[in-house]
Design a protein around this motif. Sequence first.
Motif, PDB file in Angstrom:
ATOM      1  N   LYS A  73      36.604  57.565  38.728  1.00 37.18           N
ATOM      2  CA  LYS A  73      36.427  56.192  38.831  1.00 37.18           C
ATOM      3  C   LYS A  73      36.240  55.509  40.215  1.00 37.18           C
ATOM      4  CE  LYS A  73      37.945  51.669  37.084  1.00 37.18           C
ATOM      5  NZ  LYS A  73      38.517  51.022  36.156  1.00 37.18           N
ATOM      6  N   TYR A  74      35.127  54.993  40.311  1.00 41.28           N
ATOM      7  CA  TYR A  74      34.908  54.192  41.812  1.00 41.28           C
ATOM      8  C   TYR A  74      35.668  53.208  41.834  1.00 41.28           C
ATOM      9  CZ  TYR A  74      32.953  52.026  45.700  1.00 41.28           C
ATOM     10  OH  TYR A  74      33.246  51.258  46.708  1.00 41.28           O
ATOM     11  N   ILE A  75      36.779  53.168  42.748  1.00 42.00           N
ATOM     12  CA  ILE A  75      37.539  52.125  43.234  1.00 42.00           C
ATOM     13  C   ILE A  75      37.382  52.002  44.738  1.00 42.00           C
ATOM     14  CG2 ILE A  75      40.016  50.949  43.180  1.00 42.00           C
ATOM     15  CD1 ILE A  75      40.512  53.029  40.862  1.00 42.00           C
ATOM     16  N   ARG A  77      38.972  49.891  46.952  1.00 43.01           N
ATOM     17  CA  ARG A  77      40.304  49.943  47.786  1.00 43.01           C
ATOM     18  C   ARG A  77      41.442  49.543  47.019  1.00 43.01           C
ATOM     19  NH1 ARG A  77      37.878  45.675  51.528  1.00 43.01           N
ATOM     20  NH2 ARG A  77      37.487  47.491  53.015  1.00 43.01           N
ATOM     21  N   ASP A  80      41.512  46.285  45.141  1.00 41.54           N
ATOM     22  CA  ASP A  80      40.392  46.290  43.847  1.00 41.54           C
ATOM     23  C   ASP A  80      41.259  47.126  42.755  1.00 41.54           C
ATOM     24  OD1 ASP A  80      38.619  44.843  45.205  1.00 41.54           O
ATOM     25  OD2 ASP A  80      38.004  46.656  46.577  1.00 41.54           O
ATOM     26  N   VAL A  81      42.157  47.525  42.839  1.00 47.03           N
ATOM     27  CA  VAL A  81      42.850  47.893  41.472  1.00 47.03           C
ATOM     28  C   VAL A  81      42.998  46.957  40.483  1.00 47.03           C
ATOM     29  CG1 VAL A  81      44.735  49.232  40.665  1.00 47.03           C
ATOM     30  CG2 VAL A  81      43.804  49.955  42.882  1.00 47.03           C
ATOM     31  N   LYS A  82      42.812  47.183  39.438  1.00 50.59           N
ATOM     32  CA  LYS A  82      42.761  46.306  38.170  1.00 50.59           C
ATOM     33  C   LYS A  82      44.086  46.826  37.398  1.00 50.59           C
ATOM     34  CE  LYS A  82      39.064  44.245  39.308  1.00 50.59           C
ATOM     35  NZ  LYS A  82      39.157  43.578  40.270  1.00 50.59           N
ATOM     36  N   ASP A  85      43.777  50.259  35.577  1.00 50.13           N
ATOM     37  CA  ASP A  85      43.487  51.333  36.554  1.00 50.13           C
ATOM     38  C   ASP A  85      45.092  51.893  36.832  1.00 50.13           C
ATOM     39  OD1 ASP A  85      40.795  50.964  36.985  1.00 50.13           O
ATOM     40  OD2 ASP A  85      41.326  49.543  38.651  1.00 50.13           O
ATOM     41  N   TYR A 125      35.914  53.831  49.807  1.00 45.92           N
ATOM     42  CA  TYR A 125      36.347  54.741  48.429  1.00 45.92           C
ATOM     43  C   TYR A 125      37.827  54.965  48.436  1.00 45.92           C
ATOM     44  CZ  TYR A 125      35.378  57.709  44.459  1.00 45.92           C
ATOM     45  OH  TYR A 125      35.177  58.250  43.306  1.00 45.92           O
ATOM     46  N   LEU A 126      38.558  54.423  47.321  1.00 44.37           N
ATOM     47  CA  LEU A 126      40.120  54.818  47.399  1.00 44.37           C
ATOM     48  C   LEU A 126      40.193  56.194  47.570  1.00 44.37           C
ATOM     49  CD1 LEU A 126      42.933  53.463  46.983  1.00 44.37           C
ATOM     50  CD2 LEU A 126      42.533  53.696  44.487  1.00 44.37           C
TER      51      LEU A 126
END
Length: 143
Positions: A73-75, A77, A80-82, A85, A125-126
Amino acid sequence: MAAEEEVPRPRQIKYQVGIPKSIIETYYQEEDQDEDQDQVDPRVVAFDDEQITIMHARRGAVAPVHLKVFPKKYILRLSDVKAADIMLLGKMMYTAHKVAQEQGLTDGYRLVINHGRFGCESQRYLKFHVIGGKQLQWPPTKR
């Protein structure tokens, strides 16, 4: 005592599984790809499932074992984690540990997330880095 969960064996990954092709190309040269240029050589993949890919660092490795743990899943950084996630990041950490053990890192390793300019984040990209196979120093960098 419950049996430990088995980590699936490596398999070839395709670009379309979620990790952007540009990220793959950053780490791997053409000779690492098959003739169709659709799959990465499985020797560079330490783990792959529907949510995570763990690859051996081929460029910029800082230790004998340097793995990069990518969510599919594109995260962008860490900031930006929800909340949705959280399970994915937990799985990434758990799987990183299991693969580190498989790679022989029984005496320890470092799990690193670079975040932001001062944290040396070089790609948007994390990913986690698993670094080990030698005595690591602290602090990790000198002024």
